[in-house]
Motif scaffolding. Structure first.
Motif, mmCIF file in Angstrom:
data_model
loop_
_atom_site.group_PDB
_atom_site.id
_atom_site.type_symbol
_atom_site.label_atom_id
_atom_site.label_comp_id
_atom_site.label_asym_id
_atom_site.label_seq_id
_atom_site.Cartn_x
_atom_site.Cartn_y
_atom_site.Cartn_z
ATOM 1 N N HIS A 180 -5.732 8.431 -15.791
ATOM 2 C CA HIS A 180 -3.807 8.099 -14.855
ATOM 3 C C HIS A 180 -2.889 8.236 -15.836
ATOM 4 C CE1 HIS A 180 -5.315 6.310 -10.683
ATOM 5 N NE2 HIS A 180 -5.769 6.102 -11.387
ATOM 6 N N HIS B 7 -11.324 9.197 -15.899
ATOM 7 C CA HIS B 7 -10.338 8.225 -14.812
ATOM 8 C C HIS B 7 -9.236 7.985 -15.323
ATOM 9 C CE1 HIS B 7 -9.028 7.130 -11.223
ATOM 10 N NE2 HIS B 7 -8.887 6.274 -11.796
ATOM 11 N N SER C 281 -4.140 -0.569 -12.922
ATOM 12 C CA SER C 281 -4.987 -0.249 -11.842
ATOM 13 C C SER C 281 -5.483 -0.771 -10.986
ATOM 14 C CB SER C 281 -5.667 0.848 -12.048
ATOM 15 O OG SER C 281 -6.850 0.918 -12.414
ATOM 16 N N GLY C 282 -6.531 -0.888 -10.428
ATOM 17 C CA GLY C 282 -7.258 -1.879 -9.853
ATOM 18 C C GLY C 282 -8.547 -2.198 -10.167
ATOM 19 N N GLY C 283 -8.648 -1.278 -11.098
ATOM 20 C CA GLY C 283 -9.985 -1.872 -11.751
ATOM 21 C C GLY C 283 -9.361 -2.188 -13.915
ATOM 22 N N GLY D 6 -1.776 -4.819 -3.215
ATOM 23 C CA GLY D 6 -0.571 -4.552 -4.472
ATOM 24 C C GLY D 6 0.567 -4.197 -3.576
ATOM 25 N N ASN E 38 4.574 0.142 -8.924
ATOM 26 C CA ASN E 38 4.972 -1.256 -8.155
ATOM 27 C C ASN E 38 6.906 -1.529 -8.533
ATOM 28 O OD1 ASN E 38 6.079 -4.217 -9.174
ATOM 29 N ND2 ASN E 38 4.347 -4.521 -7.811
ATOM 30 N N GLY F 178 -2.586 2.879 -10.216
ATOM 31 C CA GLY F 178 -1.406 1.790 -8.798
ATOM 32 C C GLY F 178 -0.823 1.356 -8.935
ATOM 33 N N VAL F 179 -1.021 0.156 -10.008
ATOM 34 C CA VAL F 179 -0.361 -0.514 -9.907
ATOM 35 C C VAL F 179 1.352 0.065 -10.605
ATOM 36 C CG1 VAL F 179 0.741 -3.499 -11.465
ATOM 37 C CG2 VAL F 179 -1.517 -2.263 -10.563
ATOM 38 N N ASP G 10 4.177 -6.246 -3.208
ATOM 39 C CA ASP G 10 5.426 -5.672 -3.598
ATOM 40 C C ASP G 10 6.831 -5.735 -2.748
ATOM 41 O OD1 ASP G 10 7.370 -3.755 -4.677
ATOM 42 O OD2 ASP G 10 6.343 -2.378 -5.819
ATOM 43 N N ASP H 204 -4.679 -7.808 -5.277
ATOM 44 C CA ASP H 204 -5.427 -7.041 -4.213
ATOM 45 C C ASP H 204 -5.824 -9.200 -3.489
ATOM 46 O OD1 ASP H 204 -5.315 -4.360 -4.300
ATOM 47 O OD2 ASP H 204 -6.997 -4.258 -4.620
ATOM 48 N N GLY I 219 -4.076 -5.179 -10.990
ATOM 49 C CA GLY I 219 -4.224 -4.812 -9.491
ATOM 50 C C GLY I 219 -5.191 -5.451 -8.576
ATOM 51 N N THR J 123 -1.841 6.024 -7.700
ATOM 52 C CA THR J 123 -2.888 6.292 -7.014
ATOM 53 C C THR J 123 -3.663 6.719 -7.189
ATOM 54 O OG1 THR J 123 -2.328 6.560 -5.184
ATOM 55 C CG2 THR J 123 -2.324 3.797 -6.052
ATOM 56 N N ASP J 124 -4.829 7.261 -7.279
ATOM 57 C CA ASP J 124 -6.157 8.078 -6.975
ATOM 58 C C ASP J 124 -6.259 9.323 -6.709
ATOM 59 O OD1 ASP J 124 -6.737 5.857 -8.942
ATOM 60 O OD2 ASP J 124 -9.019 5.528 -7.250
HETATM 61 O O1 KG4 Z 1 -5.485 3.334 -9.596
HETATM 62 P P1 KG4 Z 1 -5.676 3.150 -7.498
HETATM 63 O O2 KG4 Z 1 -5.346 3.966 -7.416
HETATM 64 O O3 KG4 Z 1 -7.356 2.539 -8.792
HETATM 65 C C1 KG4 Z 1 -7.831 2.129 -9.361
HETATM 66 O O4 KG4 Z 1 -8.067 3.288 -10.529
HETATM 67 O O5 KG4 Z 1 -8.553 1.143 -9.260
HETATM 68 O O6 KG4 Z 1 -5.225 1.904 -8.408
HETATM 69 C C2 KG4 Z 1 -5.457 0.876 -6.870
HETATM 70 C C3 KG4 Z 1 -4.465 -0.348 -6.971
HETATM 71 C C4 KG4 Z 1 -4.983 -1.481 -6.586
HETATM 72 O O7 KG4 Z 1 -4.679 -2.851 -6.776
HETATM 73 C C5 KG4 Z 1 -3.654 -1.804 -5.517
HETATM 74 O O8 KG4 Z 1 -3.195 -2.715 -4.981
HETATM 75 C C6 KG4 Z 1 -2.366 -1.306 -6.329
HETATM 76 O O9 KG4 Z 1 -3.237 -0.073 -7.558
HETATM 77 N N1 KG4 Z 1 -0.906 -0.697 -6.206
HETATM 78 C C7 KG4 Z 1 -0.425 -1.883 -6.013
HETATM 79 C C8 KG4 Z 1 1.371 -0.684 -5.410
HETATM 80 N N2 KG4 Z 1 0.461 -0.032 -5.246
HETATM 81 C C9 KG4 Z 1 -0.544 0.508 -5.463
HETATM 82 N N3 KG4 Z 1 0.585 -2.780 -7.115
HETATM 83 C C10 KG4 Z 1 1.769 -3.603 -7.404
HETATM 84 N N4 KG4 Z 1 1.990 -2.451 -6.595
HETATM 85 C C11 KG4 Z 1 1.960 -2.052 -5.751
HETATM 86 N N5 KG4 Z 1 3.605 -1.173 -5.192
#
Ligand code: KG4
Ligand code: ZN
Length: 336
Positions: free
Chosen positions: A115, A111, A135-137, A179, A275, A271-272, A183, A166, A162, A299-300
């Motif tokens: 990304h 995964h 990302s979130g993780g 996130g 930003n 995901g981040v 933002d 959150d 991320g 994002t995913d």
């Molecule tokens: O990649 P992802 O969809 O899932 C994982 O693999 O974890 O990332 C999700 C993360 C979440 O923590 C979300 O809050 C963050 O991406 N995220 C952001 C923004 N859009 C999504 N963080 C900061 N700024 C953003 N615009």
């Protein structure tokens, strides 16, 4: 070559068809965010159950939108790690059944690596490059040598970037995931209003590492000020300052990695990477060639899985039905 990509590692059930690792024919994402929102975070058991309900409709819709027939599929790629095991298993078992019934190859992909493949769907990017995976993780700075070869230079030693977004958002009542909400609100604030401490991880094995737990504590410790009447308008300032600090931590390490490796091609994913402050600051760096995905590919999604899967298939690599899933990956400095 038409590759089907399946992504079910967390709270998105996503299926996509991609031609030759580049052309997105369909990209279906069934998000579970609304179901998890009430708990202010992802509930693993609920996520698995929702994937079971969503996977067949997501596949049917993706196939329909692509204009292809199931017999036109040349391979089935699926995310096998890292992620929630119960959720990953739903995608992987569906992929195995489909591969078996269609008589097509099965490809298990990572995964995180996927990304960083996302921007390749939109741009021609040569190797090597430095990857910023946020990302979130995970929060990692990596050297990517080939589609399947990545060396981790640094990562978060505790929480992911991320996750910090959150948790801060949850703490200040902005909902889940936070996130995007931070933002948006940060755009109305002054990023220099608060000065938050930066961790001192400068040496040896920690040269490119980051840490978010201290920053999270520092930001949430400001709450008392917002409980006082008349101070609520300070929240955009606080969030803008948090966002700047959280992203600058990564940029400081990324700049050092560029300096030390001499690699000026930089690719962001996860995901981040959506930003706005991160995107703007990356583009400002002089002498860097910067790529990041469109917002919906940060994002995913299944397209990044299918795109990466194509390269394995093209190199003659596929997997057998004993393919298994992993929540963590040895060698990655993981945060969850
Ligand atoms: O990649 P992802 O969809 O899932 C994982 O693999 O974890 O990332 C999700 C993360 C979440 O923590 C979300 O809050 C963050 O991406 N995220 C952001 C923004 N859009 C999504 N963080 C900061 N700024 C953003 N615009
Ligand atoms: Zn992800």
């Amino acid at each position: 070559m038409n590759v089907l990509g399946i992504e079910s590692s967390c709270d998105e059930c996503a299926v996509s068809l991609v031609r030759d690792g580049k052309e997105i024919l369909s990209n279906v994402v069934f998000s579970q965010i609304e179901d998890h929102k009430v708990f202010e975070g992802v509930v693993p058991e609920l996520a698995s159950r929702l994937h079971v309900e969503a996977i067949v409709p997501a596949y049917r819709l993706a196939l329909n939108q692509s204009g292809l027939k199931s017999s036109d599929i040349d391979g089935i790629a699926v995310a096998i790690q890292p992620g929630l095991v119960g959720s990953l298993l739903v995608g992987v078992n569906f992929a195995k059944s489909l591969a078996q019934s269609l008589g097509k190859p099965l490809i298990g992909v990572d995964h995180i690596v996927a990304h960083l493949y996302a921007p390749h769907l939109e741009y021609s990017i040569s190797y090597p490059y430095l990857g910023l995976l946020v990302s979130g993780g995970h929060s990692m700075i990596v050297k990517v040598l080939r589609f399947d070869q990545m060396e981790v230079l640094g990562a978060s030693i505790d929480d992911a970037c991320g996750e910090a977004f959150d948790k801060v958002a949850k703490f200040y009542g902005l909902g889940y995931p936070g996130g995007k909400a931070i933002d948006d609100m940060a755009k109305m604030g002054d990023p220099t209003a608060f000065l938050f401490p930066k961790p001192s991880l400068y040496k040896g094995a920690h040269t490119y590492d980051v840490s978010y737990s201290g920053l999270k504590t520092a930001v949430t410790a400001q709450r008392a000020k917002f409980l006082r009447p008349g101070r609520e308008d300070n929240l955009p300032n606080l969030l803008a300052s948090f966002q700047k600090t959280a992203i600058d931590l990564l940029l400081i390490k990324l700049k050092k990695a560029v300096q030390d490796t001499g690699i000026t091609r930089v690719v962001a994913g996860g995901g981040v990477a959506a930003n706005s402050y991160l995107r703007a600051t990356l583009k400002e760096q002089k002498g860097w060639l910067v790529y990041y995905p469109s917002i919906d590919l940060c994002t995913d999604n299944g397209a990044m899985i299918a795109g990466l899967g194509y390269h394995y298939l093209h190199s003659g690599i596929s997997h057998t039905l004993d393919l298994s899933v992993r929540s963590r990956v040895p060698g990655f400095k993981m945060t969850q």
